[in-house]
Scaffold this motif. Structure first.
Motif, PDB file in Angstrom:
ATOM      1  N   LEU A   4       0.825  -1.206   0.000  1.00 51.15           N
ATOM      2  CA  LEU A   4       0.000   0.000   0.000  1.00 51.15           C
ATOM      3  C   LEU A   4       0.862   1.259   0.000  1.00 51.15           C
ATOM      4  O   LEU A   4       0.539   2.248  -0.676  1.00 51.15           O
ATOM      5  CB  LEU A   4      -0.944  -0.001   1.207  1.00 51.15           C
ATOM      6  N   ARG A   5       1.969   1.201   0.772  1.00 53.00           N
ATOM      7  CA  ARG A   5       2.859   2.368   0.824  1.00 53.00           C
ATOM      8  C   ARG A   5       3.507   2.605  -0.538  1.00 53.00           C
ATOM      9  O   ARG A   5       3.608   3.749  -1.014  1.00 53.00           O
ATOM     10  CB  ARG A   5       3.935   2.157   1.902  1.00 53.00           C
ATOM     11  N   GLN A   6       3.929   1.527  -1.199  1.00 50.86           N
ATOM     12  CA  GLN A   6       4.526   1.671  -2.525  1.00 50.86           C
ATOM     13  C   GLN A   6       3.503   2.179  -3.546  1.00 50.86           C
ATOM     14  O   GLN A   6       3.820   3.001  -4.409  1.00 50.86           O
ATOM     15  CB  GLN A   6       5.093   0.327  -2.975  1.00 50.86           C
ATOM     16  N   LEU A   7       2.268   1.667  -3.427  1.00 52.28           N
ATOM     17  CA  LEU A   7       1.220   2.127  -4.339  1.00 52.28           C
ATOM     18  C   LEU A   7       0.952   3.607  -4.160  1.00 52.28           C
ATOM     19  O   LEU A   7       0.827   4.358  -5.138  1.00 52.28           O
ATOM     20  CB  LEU A   7      -0.066   1.322  -4.087  1.00 52.28           C
ATOM     21  N   TRP A   8       0.873   4.037  -2.902  1.00 54.05           N
ATOM     22  CA  TRP A   8       0.622   5.464  -2.626  1.00 54.05           C
ATOM     23  C   TRP A   8       1.764   6.322  -3.142  1.00 54.05           C
ATOM     24  O   TRP A   8       1.534   7.383  -3.747  1.00 54.05           O
ATOM     25  CB  TRP A   8       0.415   5.670  -1.129  1.00 54.05           C
ATOM     26  N   ASN A   9       2.992   5.880  -2.936  1.00 55.61           N
ATOM     27  CA  ASN A   9       4.149   6.656  -3.414  1.00 55.61           C
ATOM     28  C   ASN A   9       4.150   6.740  -4.941  1.00 55.61           C
ATOM     29  O   ASN A   9       4.468   7.787  -5.529  1.00 55.61           O
ATOM     30  CB  ASN A   9       5.444   6.022  -2.925  1.00 55.61           C
ATOM     31  N   GLY A  10       3.757   5.625  -5.580  1.00 49.24           N
ATOM     32  CA  GLY A  10       3.704   5.637  -7.043  1.00 49.24           C
ATOM     33  C   GLY A  10       2.648   6.604  -7.560  1.00 49.24           C
ATOM     34  O   GLY A  10       2.881   7.335  -8.534  1.00 49.24           O
ATOM     35  N   ILE A  11       1.493   6.602  -6.910  1.00 49.80           N
ATOM     36  CA  ILE A  11       0.431   7.528  -7.325  1.00 49.80           C
ATOM     37  C   ILE A  11       0.852   8.970  -7.123  1.00 49.80           C
ATOM     38  O   ILE A  11       0.613   9.846  -7.961  1.00 49.80           O
ATOM     39  CB  ILE A  11      -0.861   7.224  -6.552  1.00 49.80           C
ATOM     40  N   GLU A  13       3.920  10.222  -7.029  1.00 53.38           N
ATOM     41  CA  GLU A  13       4.949  10.601  -8.001  1.00 53.38           C
ATOM     42  C   GLU A  13       4.327  10.866  -9.379  1.00 53.38           C
ATOM     43  O   GLU A  13       4.694  11.814 -10.074  1.00 53.38           O
ATOM     44  CB  GLU A  13       6.004   9.498  -8.104  1.00 53.38           C
ATOM     45  N   ALA A  14       3.376   9.986  -9.761  1.00 51.06           N
ATOM     46  CA  ALA A  14       2.711  10.191 -11.050  1.00 51.06           C
ATOM     47  C   ALA A  14       1.925  11.486 -11.061  1.00 51.06           C
ATOM     48  O   ALA A  14       1.900  12.216 -12.061  1.00 51.06           O
ATOM     49  CB  ALA A  14       1.792   9.005 -11.344  1.00 51.06           C
ATOM     50  N   TRP A  15       1.309  11.807  -9.937  1.00 46.21           N
ATOM     51  CA  TRP A  15       0.537  13.057  -9.837  1.00 46.21           C
ATOM     52  C   TRP A  15       1.444  14.280  -9.959  1.00 46.21           C
ATOM     53  O   TRP A  15       1.103  15.268 -10.608  1.00 46.21           O
ATOM     54  CB  TRP A  15      -0.230  13.080  -8.517  1.00 46.21           C
ATOM     55  N   GLN A  16       2.612  14.208  -9.338  1.00 48.76           N
ATOM     56  CA  GLN A  16       3.532  15.344  -9.371  1.00 48.76           C
ATOM     57  C   GLN A  16       4.106  15.578 -10.767  1.00 48.76           C
ATOM     58  O   GLN A  16       4.471  16.704 -11.118  1.00 48.76           O
ATOM     59  CB  GLN A  16       4.670  15.120  -8.365  1.00 48.76           C
ATOM     60  N   LYS A  17       4.164  14.518 -11.567  1.00 47.34           N
ATOM     61  CA  LYS A  17       4.696  14.653 -12.920  1.00 47.34           C
ATOM     62  C   LYS A  17       3.682  15.249 -13.897  1.00 47.34           C
ATOM     63  O   LYS A  17       4.056  15.655 -14.996  1.00 47.34           O
ATOM     64  CB  LYS A  17       5.158  13.290 -13.440  1.00 47.34           C
ATOM     65  N   LEU A  18       2.404  15.270 -13.501  1.00 44.38           N
ATOM     66  CA  LEU A  18       1.368  15.800 -14.378  1.00 44.38           C
ATOM     67  C   LEU A  18       1.447  17.313 -14.470  1.00 44.38           C
ATOM     68  O   LEU A  18       1.862  17.994 -13.527  1.00 44.38           O
ATOM     69  CB  LEU A  18      -0.021  15.398 -13.870  1.00 44.38           C
ATOM     70  N   THR A  19       1.005  17.830 -15.612  1.00 42.12           N
ATOM     71  CA  THR A  19       0.929  19.280 -15.770  1.00 42.12           C
ATOM     72  C   THR A  19      -0.266  19.813 -14.984  1.00 42.12           C
ATOM     73  O   THR A  19      -1.148  19.061 -14.557  1.00 42.12           O
ATOM     74  CB  THR A  19       0.781  19.667 -17.245  1.00 42.12           C
ATOM     75  N   LEU A  20      -0.297  21.145 -14.823  1.00 39.24           N
ATOM     76  CA  LEU A  20      -1.389  21.756 -14.059  1.00 39.24           C
ATOM     77  C   LEU A  20      -2.737  21.518 -14.730  1.00 39.24           C
ATOM     78  O   LEU A  20      -3.731  21.209 -14.055  1.00 39.24           O
ATOM     79  CB  LEU A  20      -1.140  23.265 -13.920  1.00 39.24           C
ATOM     80  N   SER A  21      -2.790  21.630 -16.054  1.00 38.09           N
ATOM     81  CA  SER A  21      -4.057  21.435 -16.761  1.00 38.09           C
ATOM     82  C   SER A  21      -4.543  19.990 -16.627  1.00 38.09           C
ATOM     83  O   SER A  21      -5.742  19.731 -16.481  1.00 38.09           O
ATOM     84  CB  SER A  21      -3.907  21.797 -18.240  1.00 38.09           C
ATOM     85  N   ALA A  22      -3.609  19.028 -16.642  1.00 38.23           N
ATOM     86  CA  ALA A  22      -3.992  17.627 -16.492  1.00 38.23           C
ATOM     87  C   ALA A  22      -4.541  17.371 -15.096  1.00 38.23           C
ATOM     88  O   ALA A  22      -5.529  16.637 -14.933  1.00 38.23           O
ATOM     89  CB  ALA A  22      -2.793  16.723 -16.765  1.00 38.23           C
ATOM     90  N   ARG A  23      -3.932  17.996 -14.081  1.00 33.64           N
ATOM     91  CA  ARG A  23      -4.442  17.836 -12.718  1.00 33.64           C
ATOM     92  C   ARG A  23      -5.858  18.406 -12.587  1.00 33.64           C
ATOM     93  O   ARG A  23      -6.727  17.812 -11.948  1.00 33.64           O
ATOM     94  CB  ARG A  23      -3.511  18.522 -11.729  1.00 33.64           C
ATOM     95  N   VAL A  24      -6.086  19.568 -13.214  1.00 37.55           N
ATOM     96  CA  VAL A  24      -7.409  20.193 -13.149  1.00 37.55           C
ATOM     97  C   VAL A  24      -8.450  19.306 -13.822  1.00 37.55           C
ATOM     98  O   VAL A  24      -9.558  19.102 -13.303  1.00 37.55           O
ATOM     99  CB  VAL A  24      -7.374  21.588 -13.804  1.00 37.55           C
ATOM    100  N   ASN A  25      -8.102  18.765 -14.988  1.00 38.26           N
ATOM    101  CA  ASN A  25      -9.043  17.907 -15.706  1.00 38.26           C
ATOM    102  C   ASN A  25      -9.382  16.648 -14.922  1.00 38.26           C
ATOM    103  O   ASN A  25     -10.546  16.222 -14.856  1.00 38.26           O
ATOM    104  CB  ASN A  25      -8.482  17.519 -17.077  1.00 38.26           C
TER     105      ASN A  25
END
Length: 288
Positions: A4-11, A13-25
């Protein structure tokens, strides 16, 4: 826990790599999905109520409420205070209960043959004829209102004058307006035909199915008389084409199911041959 900890860290990290517009969408999509799920859950859990009658007198309304409550039938009064409503599955039972204590809606139905109970022996023949028409219309409305998909109905029958000779006799006509409830959906041809048969059989002796117009309160025509002449022929051909297409589609679907349980959407388009040929055939025999 490590998974679960690895899954959360992966999510994360993936979220931080997204652009601002992708996060908003993604955020907007998640919120919209949550709202949709909550709406579906709310509407699905709501109890559906149907109108069993309207415009009761205060005394009748009090008696109706106590009758339904004693029988364990859930009911409520509309916000306007005009309609008495019961749950979807208890509509037929509620109507029977109200009829058992002689309670009828004042607005939804015209009086039936009970209007003759208080007529005097000196009543004018013209008035008797008018009351008979009203009684027939009221009885037809009562019968139509027993259909579970009908909230209430209005029926008007225009009787044709009785003629001495059959060739001079004009047909009577009927106009029916139905208030359909939300559970009715699109009425099938068989259901509409049942309504037409009910009106035709209970109406005037000169009333037939081809002189009945049925509409709903939304302005949709459910049944209308056939047109005369070319328009009638065209409508008959179109109905024949549609009937053939439905039969062909059903046979194909059944064949697919029989072969291997295949479920498929089948559409058949038929072309009708409207050519008319006249053949003159002459036979010559041997002379005597």
């Amino acid at each position: 826990m490590n998974f679960l900890r690895q899954l959360w860290n992966g999510i994360r990290e993936a979220w931080q790599k997204l652009t601002l517009s992708a996060r908003v969408n993604i955020s907007a999509f998640a919120v919209a999905s949550l709202v949709l799920i909550l709406f579906v859950a709310y509407t699905g859990s709501r109890t559906s109520y149907r109108v069993v009658g309207s415009d009761f007198s205060p005394a009748d309304l009090a008696l109706a409420e106590s009758t339904l409550a004693d029988a364990g039938v859930s009911y409520q009064i509309s916000d306007s205070g005009m309609d008495l409503m019961v749950t979807e599955g208890t509509l037929v039972r509620a109507r029977a209960l109200l009829h058992s204590v002689n309670i009828t809606s004042q607005r939804k139905n015209d009086p039936g043959f009970e209007m003759f109970d208080n007529l005097g022996i000196m009543t004018d023949r013209t008035l008797l004829g008018i009351n008979k028409e009203r009684a027939i219309q009221g009885r037809i409305q009562e019968m139509l209102n027993t259909f579970t998909f009908v909230d209430y109905s209005l029926v008007t029958i225009t009787r044709a004058e009785q003629k001495t000779f059959a060739r001079e006799q004009r047909p009577s006509t009927a106009s029916v307006v139905l208030a359909l409830n939300q559970s009715s959906g699109q009425l099938s041809k068989g259901t509409i035909q049942a309504i037409v048969n009910t009106v035709a059989n209970a109406g005037d002796i000169h009333l037939n199915k081809n002189n009945i117009v049925i509409s709903d309160t939304e302005g949709n025509t459910l049944h209308k008389p056939k047109s005369e002449g070319f328009a009638s022929d065209a409508n008959d051909m179109l109905e024949l084409q549609r009937a053939y297409e439905e039969i062909a589609e059903g046979k194909i679907r059944n064949s697919l199911l029989a072969i291997g349980g295949v479920r498929a959407a089948v559409t058949v388009s038929a072309k009708m041959n409207r050519k008319v040929q006249t053949i003159d055939k002459k036979e010559m025999g041997e002379g005597v």
